[in-house]
Design a protein around this motif. Structure first.
Motif, short mmCIF file in Angstrom:
data_model
loop_
_atom_site.label_atom_id
_atom_site.label_comp_id
_atom_site.label_asym_id
_atom_site.label_seq_id
_atom_site.Cartn_x
_atom_site.Cartn_y
_atom_site.Cartn_z
N ARG A 175 0.66 -1.26 0.01
CA ARG A 175 -0.05 -0.13 0.08
C ARG A 175 0.88 1.13 -0.15
O ARG A 175 0.57 2.27 -0.61
CB ARG A 175 -1.05 0.01 1.18
N PHE A 195 -7.41 4.19 6.28
CA PHE A 195 -8.24 3.35 5.45
C PHE A 195 -9.00 4.18 4.42
O PHE A 195 -9.27 3.67 3.40
CB PHE A 195 -9.04 2.39 6.24
N ASP A 196 -9.69 5.31 4.81
CA ASP A 196 -10.41 6.00 4.18
C ASP A 196 -9.53 6.58 2.75
O ASP A 196 -10.04 6.74 1.57
CB ASP A 196 -11.00 7.53 4.63
N GLU A 211 -8.52 3.53 0.40
CA GLU A 211 -9.67 3.14 -0.32
C GLU A 211 -9.76 3.89 -1.49
O GLU A 211 -10.14 3.40 -2.75
CB GLU A 211 -11.09 3.57 0.40
N SER A 212 -9.31 5.12 -1.73
CA SER A 212 -9.21 6.01 -2.89
C SER A 212 -7.98 5.80 -3.74
O SER A 212 -7.89 6.22 -4.92
CB SER A 212 -9.19 7.47 -2.64
N ARG A 265 -12.29 -1.89 10.17
CA ARG A 265 -12.68 -1.17 9.01
C ARG A 265 -14.06 -1.38 8.63
O ARG A 265 -14.57 -2.46 8.87
CB ARG A 265 -11.79 -1.41 7.86
N GLN A 303 -16.38 -1.01 2.69
CA GLN A 303 -15.02 -0.81 2.21
C GLN A 303 -14.34 -2.13 1.78
O GLN A 303 -13.62 -2.42 1.10
CB GLN A 303 -14.31 -0.08 3.32
N ASN A 351 -15.71 -3.97 -1.20
CA ASN A 351 -15.30 -3.28 -2.23
C ASN A 351 -13.99 -3.62 -2.65
O ASN A 351 -13.44 -3.94 -3.78
CB ASN A 351 -15.35 -1.74 -2.14
N GLU A 352 -13.03 -3.41 -1.54
CA GLU A 352 -11.50 -3.94 -2.18
C GLU A 352 -11.40 -5.43 -2.33
O GLU A 352 -10.69 -5.57 -3.34
CB GLU A 352 -10.80 -3.68 -0.60
N THR A 380 -12.40 -5.41 -5.95
CA THR A 380 -11.29 -4.77 -6.81
C THR A 380 -10.17 -5.87 -7.08
O THR A 380 -9.62 -6.25 -7.98
CB THR A 380 -10.55 -3.74 -6.14
#
Ligand code: SAM
Ligand code: SF4
Length: 432
Positions: free
Chosen positions: A8, A122-123, A126-127, A164, A168, A171-172, A175
């Motif tokens: 990350r 984490f916000d 997420e982007s 979390r 979220q 969605n991860e 992805t």
């Protein structure tokens, strides 16, 4: 978790133009993502910085960033002690790494950032896209710990428990699956303490597993590391209901002696641990276990140690981690009188020999049987592939055209302590 964090961190810095290089000497920025869990962690970091310093003696100094739990624990001290270090950033504030780098270049001033800013981390993440497209991918779902075992630094370095948001994470996962992941490993220092509440409901790990189980192209789900106390009934049930949840659980006990468990402040007994193992075996007879052990904890007697050996024999762990107790700064156990060093080493050897013999026997049981393997990569210049079976045991097998990311049947022909060896079989046969 450090591997997830390192990926990350790369995803973040790649948005301001950084690229990975395999040649250290070519780097103009080095990030050392550090672990503080055991022994001399801090000294190892200074040693590594010393090596970097030597390597760059005749070239332009790279930007040196220390991230992770040593950064959190040492903080400002690192900048004072080693002038070659430019930025220190803790595990809950690395989402700000780009600002830190840009500020550093703007103001030429050393920076230390060790806030506990997990929600914003984490916000922000997420982007940011995921550059990793591995067959088996990690997702951190929970961080930190409120359990305060007397030997452990995690509550101090990773901070309080944080889970979390449910959506979220889903969605991860989607992805990552769209990027090619076939296996998702959910991560947390206490992954099974996952607990997120929104306006509608309270989500636990079992809810996540049930939701992930519905993702079509996802084949396998795992989670680590669990605390015995949080192995709730709903979670245990998932081992019969979630078809994609693999029949393997890493469940650290640390010691087989109730006296030592109490001194460690583990909040569970040996009997409770064994009752969880029993329930899981009843609900899924294929399930196998691994664990973590600490030997030579202050006040551990020969009898206490023998209880650990006895528990290992009872459960038959298929692979485990074992360590000599390492006093960590700031923890209650730091103050305790240490056991005899040689005795600790002897006990560790004895335990590791036992664990290793069980592991060899367990691997032998796969010989001449077929097993399902998730293919992770090809071994360079050979017609061999690497993957893992359902119990996470590494499998190396011969094949002319296996497909990375597929699940294939392998006939196991031989084994050693860590690995199974075999050949891919083309005709689908019911796998073990
Ligand atoms: N939360 C998990 C649990 O409670 O079971 C364990 C996570 S901890 C980060 C990973 C492992 O490191 C522990 O299970 C323990 O065996 C080992 N460990 C932690 N502190 C240690 C210490 N001071 N000395 C030796 N081993 C340690
Ligand atoms: Fe450390 Fe695990 Fe204990 Fe938390 S529960 S303090 S992470 S060993």
């Amino acid at each position: 978790m450090n591997e997830y964090d390192s990926n990350r961190i790369y995803d973040l810095v790649s948005t301001i133009g950084y690229e990975k290089t395999d040649f250290k000497k070519k780097a103009n920025c080095l990030v050392l993502n550090t672990c503080h869990i055991r022994e001399k962690a801090t000294e190892k970091v200074y040693d590594e910085v010393g090596r970097i310093k030597k390597e760059f003696r005749n070239s332009k100094k790279p930007l040196v960033i220390i991230s992770g739990c040593v950064a959190q624990a040492e903080s400002e001290e690192m900048l004072k002690r080693e002038p070659f270090i430019d930025i220190v950033v803790g595990p809950q504030s690395y989402h700000k790494i780009n600002d830190l780098i840009l500020n550093y270049y703007r103001e030429s001033k050393k920076i230390n950032l060790t806030d506990f800013d997990t929600v914003n981390k984490f916000d922000k993440l997420e982007s940011i896209g995921h550059s990793v497209n591995k067959t088996s991918s990690y997702i951190t779902i929970q961080e930190g710990c409120d359990k305060f075992c007397n030997f452990c630094v995690v509550p101090y370095t990773r901070g309080p428990e944080y889970s979390r948001p449910f959506n979220q994470i889903i969605n991860e996962a989607e992805t990552l699956v769209n990027n090619g992941a076939k296996e998702i490993v959910l991560l947390g220092q206490n992954v099974n303490a996952y607990n997120f509440t929104n306006t509608k409901m309270n989500f636990r790990l079992s809810h996540l597993l049930i939701a992930l189980n519905k993702i079509k192209k996802l084949e396998r789900i795992r989670f680590t590391t669990s605390h015995p106390k949080d192995m709730s009934e709903d979670l245990i049930k998932c081992y019969s209901e979630c078809t994609k949840l693999m029949p393997f659980l890493h469940l650290p006990i640390q010691s087989g002696s109730n006296k030592i468990l109490k001194l460690m402040n583990r909040k569970h007994t040996r009997e409770y641990y064994l009752s969880i193992i029993k329930k899981l075996k009843e609900i899924n007879n294929k399930i196998k276990f691994s664990s973590d052990f600490i030997v030579g904890y202050p006040e551990e007697t020969e009898d206490d140690f023998n209880e650990t050996l006895d528990l290992v024999n009872l459960v038959g762990f298929i692979n485990s981690y074992s360590f000599i107790f390492s006093p960590r700064p700031g923890t209650p156990a730091m103050e305790k009188k240490l056991n005899n060093k040689n005795q600790n080493k002897e006990r560790l050897n004895k335990l590791q020999n036992l664990l290793s013999n069980i592991q060899i026997q367990e691997n032998k049981k796969f010989e001449n049987k077929h097993c399902e393997v998730l293919v992770e990569n090809k071994i360079t210049n050979q017609n061999k592939f690497f993957g893992r079976n359902k119990h996470m045991t590494p499998v190396i097998f011969t094949s002319n055209n296996s497909k990375i990311g597929s699940i294939t049947n392998v006939k196991i022909e031989s084994s050693n302590r860590n690995t199974l060896f075999g050949s891919e079989i083309n005709n689908k046969i019911e796998a073990a």
